[in-house]
Design a protein around this motif. Structure first.
Motif, PDB file in Angstrom:
ATOM      1  N   MET A   1      36.092 -31.927 -60.776  1.00  0.00           N
ATOM      2  CA  MET A   1      36.289 -32.631 -59.537  1.00  0.00           C
ATOM      3  C   MET A   1      34.953 -32.872 -58.828  1.00  0.00           C
ATOM      4  O   MET A   1      34.738 -33.936 -58.256  1.00  0.00           O
ATOM      5  N   TRP A   2      34.073 -31.859 -58.847  1.00  0.00           N
ATOM      6  CA  TRP A   2      32.771 -31.992 -58.211  1.00  0.00           C
ATOM      7  C   TRP A   2      31.956 -33.096 -58.883  1.00  0.00           C
ATOM      8  O   TRP A   2      31.263 -33.866 -58.210  1.00  0.00           O
ATOM      9  N   GLU A   3      32.026 -33.193 -60.200  1.00  0.00           N
ATOM     10  CA  GLU A   3      31.292 -34.232 -60.924  1.00  0.00           C
ATOM     11  C   GLU A   3      31.796 -35.623 -60.550  1.00  0.00           C
ATOM     12  O   GLU A   3      31.006 -36.553 -60.380  1.00  0.00           O
ATOM     13  N   ASP A   4      33.103 -35.775 -60.422  1.00  0.00           N
ATOM     14  CA  ASP A   4      33.670 -37.062 -60.014  1.00  0.00           C
ATOM     15  C   ASP A   4      33.195 -37.450 -58.621  1.00  0.00           C
ATOM     16  O   ASP A   4      32.878 -38.607 -58.359  1.00  0.00           O
ATOM     17  N   PHE A   5      33.166 -36.454 -57.727  1.00  0.00           N
ATOM     18  CA  PHE A   5      32.691 -36.733 -56.373  1.00  0.00           C
ATOM     19  C   PHE A   5      31.226 -37.145 -56.388  1.00  0.00           C
ATOM     20  O   PHE A   5      30.827 -38.085 -55.688  1.00  0.00           O
ATOM     21  N   LYS A   6      30.399 -36.465 -57.168  1.00  0.00           N
ATOM     22  CA  LYS A   6      28.976 -36.819 -57.239  1.00  0.00           C
ATOM     23  C   LYS A   6      28.799 -38.232 -57.787  1.00  0.00           C
ATOM     24  O   LYS A   6      27.974 -38.993 -57.295  1.00  0.00           O
ATOM     25  N   LYS A   7      29.584 -38.572 -58.787  1.00  0.00           N
ATOM     26  CA  LYS A   7      29.501 -39.927 -59.338  1.00  0.00           C
ATOM     27  C   LYS A   7      29.859 -40.966 -58.281  1.00  0.00           C
ATOM     28  O   LYS A   7      29.221 -42.003 -58.176  1.00  0.00           O
ATOM     29  N   PHE A   8      30.889 -40.678 -57.512  1.00  0.00           N
ATOM     30  CA  PHE A   8      31.322 -41.601 -56.471  1.00  0.00           C
ATOM     31  C   PHE A   8      30.302 -41.672 -55.340  1.00  0.00           C
ATOM     32  O   PHE A   8      29.902 -42.748 -54.903  1.00  0.00           O
ATOM     33  N   ALA A   9      29.877 -40.516 -54.849  1.00  0.00           N
ATOM     34  CA  ALA A   9      29.033 -40.470 -53.653  1.00  0.00           C
ATOM     35  C   ALA A   9      27.634 -41.010 -53.899  1.00  0.00           C
ATOM     36  O   ALA A   9      27.014 -41.552 -52.987  1.00  0.00           O
ATOM     37  N   PHE A  10      27.146 -40.878 -55.100  1.00  0.00           N
ATOM     38  CA  PHE A  10      25.769 -41.283 -55.352  1.00  0.00           C
ATOM     39  C   PHE A  10      25.648 -42.551 -56.183  1.00  0.00           C
ATOM     40  O   PHE A  10      24.581 -42.854 -56.706  1.00  0.00           O
ATOM     41  N   LYS A  11      26.741 -43.266 -56.295  1.00  0.00           N
ATOM     42  CA  LYS A  11      26.670 -44.590 -56.922  1.00  0.00           C
ATOM     43  C   LYS A  11      25.802 -45.474 -56.057  1.00  0.00           C
ATOM     44  O   LYS A  11      25.752 -45.326 -54.844  1.00  0.00           O
ATOM     45  N   GLY A  12      25.156 -46.439 -56.665  1.00  0.00           N
ATOM     46  CA  GLY A  12      24.300 -47.350 -55.910  1.00  0.00           C
ATOM     47  C   GLY A  12      25.056 -48.089 -54.826  1.00  0.00           C
ATOM     48  O   GLY A  12      24.565 -48.255 -53.711  1.00  0.00           O
ATOM     49  N   ASN A  13      26.280 -48.519 -55.116  1.00  0.00           N
ATOM     50  CA  ASN A  13      27.033 -49.296 -54.134  1.00  0.00           C
ATOM     51  C   ASN A  13      27.391 -48.482 -52.900  1.00  0.00           C
ATOM     52  O   ASN A  13      27.355 -48.992 -51.789  1.00  0.00           O
ATOM     53  N   VAL A  14      27.744 -47.215 -53.080  1.00  0.00           N
ATOM     54  CA  VAL A  14      28.125 -46.382 -51.946  1.00  0.00           C
ATOM     55  C   VAL A  14      26.916 -46.111 -51.065  1.00  0.00           C
ATOM     56  O   VAL A  14      26.988 -46.182 -49.840  1.00  0.00           O
ATOM     57  N   VAL A  15      25.779 -45.822 -51.668  1.00  0.00           N
ATOM     58  CA  VAL A  15      24.558 -45.580 -50.902  1.00  0.00           C
ATOM     59  C   VAL A  15      24.150 -46.859 -50.180  1.00  0.00           C
ATOM     60  O   VAL A  15      23.791 -46.834 -48.996  1.00  0.00           O
ATOM     61  N   ASP A  16      24.210 -47.991 -50.857  1.00  0.00           N
ATOM     62  CA  ASP A  16      23.888 -49.277 -50.219  1.00  0.00           C
ATOM     63  C   ASP A  16      24.825 -49.550 -49.048  1.00  0.00           C
ATOM     64  O   ASP A  16      24.398 -50.037 -48.002  1.00  0.00           O
ATOM     65  N   LEU A  17      26.094 -49.234 -49.225  1.00  0.00           N
ATOM     66  CA  LEU A  17      27.066 -49.436 -48.152  1.00  0.00           C
ATOM     67  C   LEU A  17      26.742 -48.556 -46.950  1.00  0.00           C
ATOM     68  O   LEU A  17      26.794 -49.012 -45.807  1.00  0.00           O
ATOM     69  N   ALA A  18      26.376 -47.304 -47.207  1.00  0.00           N
ATOM     70  CA  ALA A  18      26.030 -46.395 -46.112  1.00  0.00           C
ATOM     71  C   ALA A  18      24.802 -46.905 -45.352  1.00  0.00           C
ATOM     72  O   ALA A  18      24.786 -46.904 -44.116  1.00  0.00           O
ATOM     73  N   VAL A  19      23.808 -47.359 -46.083  1.00  0.00           N
ATOM     74  CA  VAL A  19      22.617 -47.913 -45.436  1.00  0.00           C
ATOM     75  C   VAL A  19      22.987 -49.149 -44.628  1.00  0.00           C
ATOM     76  O   VAL A  19      22.533 -49.334 -43.496  1.00  0.00           O
ATOM     77  N   GLY A  20      23.855 -49.980 -45.174  1.00  0.00           N
ATOM     78  CA  GLY A  20      24.292 -51.180 -44.467  1.00  0.00           C
ATOM     79  C   GLY A  20      25.033 -50.856 -43.181  1.00  0.00           C
ATOM     80  O   GLY A  20      24.844 -51.514 -42.161  1.00  0.00           O
ATOM     81  N   VAL A  21      25.869 -49.834 -43.221  1.00  0.00           N
ATOM     82  CA  VAL A  21      26.618 -49.433 -42.022  1.00  0.00           C
ATOM     83  C   VAL A  21      25.660 -48.931 -40.948  1.00  0.00           C
ATOM     84  O   VAL A  21      25.778 -49.283 -39.773  1.00  0.00           O
ATOM     85  N   ILE A  22      24.686 -48.127 -41.342  1.00  0.00           N
ATOM     86  CA  ILE A  22      23.720 -47.587 -40.379  1.00  0.00           C
ATOM     87  C   ILE A  22      22.888 -48.708 -39.772  1.00  0.00           C
ATOM     88  O   ILE A  22      22.702 -48.779 -38.550  1.00  0.00           O
ATOM     89  N   ILE A  23      22.392 -49.603 -40.608  1.00  0.00           N
ATOM     90  CA  ILE A  23      21.601 -50.727 -40.106  1.00  0.00           C
ATOM     91  C   ILE A  23      22.475 -51.637 -39.251  1.00  0.00           C
ATOM     92  O   ILE A  23      22.038 -52.144 -38.219  1.00  0.00           O
ATOM     93  N   GLY A  24      23.721 -51.843 -39.664  1.00  0.00           N
ATOM     94  CA  GLY A  24      24.644 -52.668 -38.880  1.00  0.00           C
ATOM     95  C   GLY A  24      24.896 -52.089 -37.502  1.00  0.00           C
ATOM     96  O   GLY A  24      24.957 -52.821 -36.510  1.00  0.00           O
ATOM     97  N   ALA A  25      25.033 -50.767 -37.412  1.00  0.00           N
ATOM     98  CA  ALA A  25      25.237 -50.131 -36.109  1.00  0.00           C
ATOM     99  C   ALA A  25      24.025 -50.322 -35.217  1.00  0.00           C
ATOM    100  O   ALA A  25      24.154 -50.643 -34.031  1.00  0.00           O
ATOM    101  N   ALA A  26      22.843 -50.150 -35.795  1.00  0.00           N
ATOM    102  CA  ALA A  26      21.618 -50.347 -35.012  1.00  0.00           C
ATOM    103  C   ALA A  26      21.479 -51.809 -34.589  1.00  0.00           C
ATOM    104  O   ALA A  26      21.116 -52.107 -33.444  1.00  0.00           O
TER     105      ALA A  26
END
Length: 124
Positions: A1-26
């Motif tokens: 389960m931990w490996e699946d979460f790491k794959k999900f959380a550290f995918k390029g798209n998820v990280v890009d989305l997080a950066v986009g949300v932060i920049i969007g808020a600013a």
């Protein structure tokens, strides 16, 4: 389960989305300041009112003025983001065009004529 979460959380798209949300808020804060501190005072000058604000409009306790103000803020923010994205996409498009042109091999006229002849022969 931990490996699946790491794959999900550290995918390029998820990280890009997080950066986009932060920049969007600013960026949202910047545009909200643009609306509240620059655009609305300019509208106040033209309307003749000291402060142009819809939020005080009510009808039997229904604060429809606040809704109108939020819709106006949204439209200005959406338009600002649209302009910002258009400028960025034009810059990226020109950059990609230059990259594609650099990647294309320099063909001679003879090579192009040979390709055309081969295509015409395939049609027959």
């Amino acid at each position: 389960m931990w490996e699946d979460f790491k794959k999900f959380a550290f995918k390029g798209n998820v990280v890009d989305l997080a950066v986009g949300v932060i920049i969007g808020a600013a960026f949202g804060k910047i545009v909200s300041s643009l609306v509240g501190d620059i655009i609305m005072p300019i509208i106040s000058l033209f309307s003749g009112k000291e402060e142009f604000d819809f939020t005080s409009l009510t009808f039997y306790g229904i604060k429809y003025g606040s809704f109108i103000q939020n819709v106006l803020d949204f439209l200005i923010i959406a338009f600002s983001i649209f302009i910002f994205i258009r400028i960025i996409s034009k810059f990226n498009f020109k950059k990609k065009q230059e990259e594609v042109l650099e990647e294309l091999p320099a063909e001679t006229t003879e090579d192009l004529l040979k390709d055309i002849r081969a295509l015409l022969q395939e049609r027959k």
